[in-house]
Scaffold this active site. Structure first.
Site, PDB file in Angstrom:
ATOM      1  N   THR A  72       0.660  -1.431  -0.409  1.00  0.00           N
ATOM      2  CA  THR A  72      -0.161   0.019   0.439  1.00  0.00           C
ATOM      3  C   THR A  72       1.015   1.290   0.351  1.00  0.00           C
ATOM      4  OG1 THR A  72      -2.126  -1.304   0.924  1.00  0.00           O
ATOM      5  CG2 THR A  72      -1.881   1.655   1.456  1.00  0.00           C
ATOM      6  N   SER A 199       5.223  -6.359  -2.691  1.00  0.00           N
ATOM      7  CA  SER A 199       4.657  -6.456  -1.203  1.00  0.00           C
ATOM      8  C   SER A 199       5.390  -8.246  -0.239  1.00  0.00           C
ATOM      9  CB  SER A 199       3.129  -7.505  -0.456  1.00  0.00           C
ATOM     10  OG  SER A 199       2.614  -6.724   0.761  1.00  0.00           O
ATOM     11  N   ALA A 200       5.839  -8.467   0.565  1.00  0.00           N
ATOM     12  CA  ALA A 200       6.477  -9.448   1.407  1.00  0.00           C
ATOM     13  C   ALA A 200       5.803 -10.425   1.253  1.00  0.00           C
ATOM     14  CB  ALA A 200       7.389  -8.928   2.878  1.00  0.00           C
ATOM     15  N   THR A 239      13.783   4.522  11.221  1.00  0.00           N
ATOM     16  CA  THR A 239      14.587   3.361  10.876  1.00  0.00           C
ATOM     17  C   THR A 239      14.280   2.096  10.239  1.00  0.00           C
ATOM     18  OG1 THR A 239      15.813   4.129  13.008  1.00  0.00           O
ATOM     19  CG2 THR A 239      15.942   2.205  12.469  1.00  0.00           C
ATOM     20  N   CYS A 327     -10.878  -7.356   3.199  1.00  0.00           N
ATOM     21  CA  CYS A 327     -11.436  -5.883   4.120  1.00  0.00           C
ATOM     22  C   CYS A 327     -11.340  -5.780   5.128  1.00  0.00           C
ATOM     23  CB  CYS A 327     -12.946  -5.846   3.873  1.00  0.00           C
ATOM     24  SG  CYS A 327     -13.015  -4.357   4.284  1.00  0.00           S
TER      25      CYS A 327
HETATM   26  N1  PLP Z   1      -2.190  -4.350  -4.031  1.00  0.00           N
HETATM   27  C1  PLP Z   1      -2.957  -5.894  -4.685  1.00  0.00           C
HETATM   28  C2  PLP Z   1      -3.345  -6.185  -5.733  1.00  0.00           C
HETATM   29  C3  PLP Z   1      -2.839  -6.683  -3.785  1.00  0.00           C
HETATM   30  O1  PLP Z   1      -3.469  -7.785  -3.527  1.00  0.00           O
HETATM   31  C4  PLP Z   1      -2.631  -5.986  -1.825  1.00  0.00           C
HETATM   32  C5  PLP Z   1      -3.004  -6.258  -0.807  1.00  0.00           C
HETATM   33  O2  PLP Z   1      -4.007  -7.513  -0.700  1.00  0.00           O
HETATM   34  C6  PLP Z   1      -2.270  -4.754  -2.220  1.00  0.00           C
HETATM   35  C7  PLP Z   1      -1.075  -3.947  -2.915  1.00  0.00           C
HETATM   36  C8  PLP Z   1      -1.620  -3.697  -0.605  1.00  0.00           C
HETATM   37  O3  PLP Z   1      -0.052  -4.301  -0.329  1.00  0.00           O
HETATM   38  P1  PLP Z   1       0.163  -4.431   1.184  1.00  0.00           P
HETATM   39  O4  PLP Z   1      -1.041  -5.506   1.997  1.00  0.00           O
HETATM   40  O5  PLP Z   1       1.967  -4.426   1.687  1.00  0.00           O
HETATM   41  O6  PLP Z   1      -0.457  -3.052   1.920  1.00  0.00           O
END
Ligand code: PLP
Length: 388
Positions: A72, A199-200, A239, A327
């Site tokens: 995100t 995203s990890a 950090t 959600c």
């Molecule tokens: N983008 C997509 C397509 C996702 O499915 C998600 C999480 O479900 C994200 C971005 C966001 O990632 P994060 O959970 O690391 O914020």
């Protein structure tokens, strides 16, 4: 206790053993990566080794990887009118996004609301390339953000074609590859993306770590989201989450080492699952079935099914499934993805997502199908759901 089978890998994947080990080891390193002493240098080494692994996963250079707190945040960082390249320093006035993006892109990042325009998708969930070209013809030098694979349907977008169209119109392309990496090929240059988000926790790393990756070092962000001590080359102060980043690196290395074996494993089980679903319920609709999809994702609906009840029924049977996108409120909301594909609200309200991963087994799939058989029988008798 009921045995559990986890079918919600698109919400989050379990931590890989290699990532858990890296996390434990990194937590024992006391130094701050910005300190010059041995402890600090040891922490710095962990961060830079992870940067190399994450870069290698998408064939980028380590110097072009910026760690963030999440996918995100990486999306928020990328989506700014202030983004610059060596030959273009004026702000970008418009953001074009597909109608099926994750909410972290749908909100438009740091663009004003009226500067964000939607590109339609077809009934198969793939972006309408003609609509994209038309929108680009009316826009000068936009930033465009299109996901590589959708989190709800798993539908894969033709990103190389998108990139050619976007670059032909002097646009810059950001690609949210959060759901795709580790499941399909994800080489930043082959895709033609200027920026990529990862995203990890979707690849078996910990939650709360992400990365924004650029294809070239001339892509700049003069307006970091978080200012302060200048970490991540001034782009993301604070950090570093050393243990989280080290574990992200270990997960990336594990994904790279397995080659395509995990994808083949997931595809075989997902196909078994879909064949089984259709054998029980021939009229079940699998969304995006006509398009290329991730090998691990099935989003389906059947007549009279209500997703909220079905999720609970599956849960009581020991199966974790999802009603679509996870959600934060835990509430089921109408899917903007299915709405964009022209699916009726009634059918959409019954959509269930089954997503699997490298640790899923054939007996998980059999248990899931057993639970579905029970639910489908209850539905056909007009009952609300299965008995526990
Ligand atoms: N983008 C997509 C397509 C996702 O499915 C998600 C999480 O479900 C994200 C971005 C966001 O990632 P994060 O959970 O690391 O914020």
């Amino acid at each position: 206790m009921v045995e559990r089978s986890y079918f919600d890998w698109n919400a989050t994947a379990p931590l890989r053993p290699q990532a858990a080990e890296a996390l434990r080891e990194a937590l024992a390193v006391p130094g701050n990566p910005s300190s010059v002493h041995a402890e600090g240098r040891a922490a710095r080494r962990l961060v830079e080794e992870a940067r190399e692994e994450v870069a290698a996963l998408v064939a980028a250079r380590p110097g072009d990887v910026f760690f963030t707190s999440s996918g995100t945040e990486a999306n928020m960082l990328a989506l700014t009118p202030a983004i610059q390249t060596a030959d273009e320093r004026r702000p970008r006035g418009k953001l074009l996004i597909s109608a099926i993006e994750h909410p972290s892109v749908r909100t438009g990042g740091r663009f004003p609301r009226d500067a964000v325009a939607d590109i339609a998708v077809g009934a198969d969930g793939r972006i309408d390339l003609v609509a994209l070209a038309d929108a680009l013809a009316e826009t000068s030098r936009p930033l465009v953000s299109i996901m590589l694979a959708n989190n709800e349907t798993g539908v894969v977008q033709p990103i190389a074609q998108v990139a050619a169209i976007v670059h032909g119109a002097s646009g810059l392309l950001h690609v949210d590859a959060v759901q795709a990496v580790g499941r399909i090929a994800c080489d930043i240059n082959a895709l033609g993306a200027d920026l990529l988000t990862l995203s990890a926790h979707k690849i078996g790393g910990p939650k709360g770590v992400g990365a924004l990756i650029r294809a070239r070092e001339d892509v700049h962000f003069p307006d970091p989201l978080i200012r302060g001590g200048g970490q991540e080359r001034g782009l993301r102060a604070g950090t570093e989450n050393v243990a989280g980043i080290a574990a992200f690196g270990a997960a990336a290395a594990a994904v790279r080492r397995q080659g395509g074996a995990e994808a083949a494993h997931m595809r075989a089980l997902r196909d078994m699952l879909e064949t089984g679903l259709k054998a029980v319920t021939p009229a079940a609709v699998i969304f995006g079935e006509a398009a290329e999809r991730l090998p691990n994702t099935t989003l389906f609906a059947a007549e009279a099914m209500k997703a909220e009840t079905a999720v609970i029924s599956f849960d009581l049977e020991g199966i974790a499934v999802s009603s679509g996108a996870a959600c934060s409120s835990g509430k089921v909301q109408p899917s903007h993805v299915l709405a964009a594909m022209g699916v009726s609200p009634t059918l959409s309200s019954g959509a269930l997502r089954l997503s699997l991963g490298w640790a899923t087994t054939e007996s998980d799939v059999e248990r899931c199908l057993g639970a579905w058989r029970k639910l489908a029988t209850a539905l056909s008798k007009g009952e609300a759901g299965m008995a526990a």
